[in-house]
Design a protein around this motif. Structure first.
Motif, mmCIF file in Angstrom:
data_model
loop_
_atom_site.group_PDB
_atom_site.id
_atom_site.type_symbol
_atom_site.label_atom_id
_atom_site.label_comp_id
_atom_site.label_asym_id
_atom_site.label_seq_id
_atom_site.Cartn_x
_atom_site.Cartn_y
_atom_site.Cartn_z
ATOM 1 N N ILE A 42 0.848 -1.185 0.000
ATOM 2 C CA ILE A 42 0.000 0.000 0.000
ATOM 3 C C ILE A 42 0.885 1.236 0.000
ATOM 4 O O ILE A 42 1.806 1.354 0.806
ATOM 5 C CB ILE A 42 -0.933 0.014 1.227
ATOM 6 N N GLU A 43 0.592 2.153 -0.901
ATOM 7 C CA GLU A 43 1.346 3.397 -0.943
ATOM 8 C C GLU A 43 0.812 4.329 0.130
ATOM 9 O O GLU A 43 -0.381 4.346 0.408
ATOM 10 C CB GLU A 43 1.203 4.042 -2.320
ATOM 11 N N PRO A 44 1.683 5.113 0.729
ATOM 12 C CA PRO A 44 1.201 6.021 1.771
ATOM 13 C C PRO A 44 0.290 7.091 1.173
ATOM 14 O O PRO A 44 0.524 7.583 0.071
ATOM 15 C CB PRO A 44 2.482 6.643 2.328
ATOM 16 N N THR A 45 -0.763 7.428 1.902
ATOM 17 C CA THR A 45 -1.687 8.445 1.430
ATOM 18 C C THR A 45 -1.228 9.808 1.925
ATOM 19 O O THR A 45 -0.605 9.914 2.981
ATOM 20 C CB THR A 45 -3.105 8.171 1.947
ATOM 21 N N THR A 46 -1.523 10.838 1.152
ATOM 22 C CA THR A 46 -1.172 12.184 1.558
ATOM 23 C C THR A 46 -2.440 12.992 1.720
ATOM 24 O O THR A 46 -3.406 12.820 0.979
ATOM 25 C CB THR A 46 -0.275 12.861 0.507
ATOM 26 N N SER A 47 -2.423 13.863 2.691
ATOM 27 C CA SER A 47 -3.589 14.699 2.933
ATOM 28 C C SER A 47 -3.539 15.917 2.025
ATOM 29 O O SER A 47 -2.536 16.205 1.384
ATOM 30 C CB SER A 47 -3.633 15.135 4.398
ATOM 31 N N ALA A 48 -4.635 16.635 1.978
ATOM 32 C CA ALA A 48 -4.710 17.837 1.157
ATOM 33 C C ALA A 48 -3.714 18.876 1.650
ATOM 34 O O ALA A 48 -3.102 19.592 0.851
ATOM 35 C CB ALA A 48 -6.124 18.395 1.182
ATOM 36 N N ALA A 49 -3.517 18.947 2.959
ATOM 37 C CA ALA A 49 -2.565 19.909 3.508
ATOM 38 C C ALA A 49 -1.138 19.573 3.065
ATOM 39 O O ALA A 49 -0.350 20.466 2.751
ATOM 40 C CB ALA A 49 -2.656 19.930 5.023
ATOM 41 N N GLU A 50 -0.800 18.273 3.043
ATOM 42 C CA GLU A 50 0.536 17.881 2.603
ATOM 43 C C GLU A 50 0.744 18.186 1.128
ATOM 44 O O GLU A 50 1.808 18.637 0.720
ATOM 45 C CB GLU A 50 0.757 16.399 2.873
ATOM 46 N N ARG A 51 -0.305 17.944 0.312
ATOM 47 C CA ARG A 51 -0.175 18.252 -1.114
ATOM 48 C C ARG A 51 -0.035 19.752 -1.338
ATOM 49 O O ARG A 51 0.742 20.194 -2.178
ATOM 50 C CB ARG A 51 -1.375 17.686 -1.872
ATOM 51 N N ALA A 52 -0.767 20.555 -0.562
ATOM 52 C CA ALA A 52 -0.668 22.006 -0.693
ATOM 53 C C ALA A 52 0.715 22.492 -0.270
ATOM 54 O O ALA A 52 1.298 23.379 -0.903
ATOM 55 C CB ALA A 52 -1.748 22.683 0.138
ATOM 56 N N ALA A 53 1.257 21.893 0.782
ATOM 57 C CA ALA A 53 2.597 22.281 1.227
ATOM 58 C C ALA A 53 3.638 21.905 0.188
ATOM 59 O O ALA A 53 4.583 22.665 -0.068
ATOM 60 C CB ALA A 53 2.911 21.620 2.566
#
Length: 112
Positions: A42-53
């Motif tokens: 499973i690949e780690p999921t990223t949150s919207a905040a992490e993608r924005a950063a």
């Protein structure tokens, strides 16, 4: 005829080799039983905040930047209010002050 008698070294060596081989066989069979389910891949999921950063660190493309806003009209500065009087110093319990001074948290100098 003379009889040859083996020492204990031979049996210790044979026991060591058999122990190593047994360990490898046990590891092999235990790994065969592992089905390697989806949890391993499973690949780690990223949150919207992490993608924005991440996008902010990489720098946004020029096409996504908003147009500059019109400058605000100049207004007369408002006069600043006079600074408020300093609040009175809190009265400390003498024992608390002594403990703080002993711990090096404050000096024993009296405020002027």
């Amino acid at each position: 005829m003379s009889e040859r008698r083996g020492g204990r070294f031979g049996w210790v060596f044979v026991g060591f080799v058999l122990g190593v081989l047994t360990t490898f066989v046990a590891i092999f069979f235990l790994n065969l039983a592992d089905d390697g389910g989806a949890g391993d891949y499973i690949e780690p999921t990223t949150s919207a905040a992490e993608r924005a950063a991440d996008a902010a660190m990489l720098g946004a493309p020029a096409s996504e930047t908003p147009p500059p806003a019109a400058p605000a009209p100049a207004t007369a500065p408002t006069p600043e209010a006079p600074p408020a009087a300093a609040p009175p110093a809190a009265q400390l319990d003498p024992q608390v002050a002594e403990d703080a001074a002993a711990a090096g948290m404050t000096s024993r100098a009296r405020p002027n």
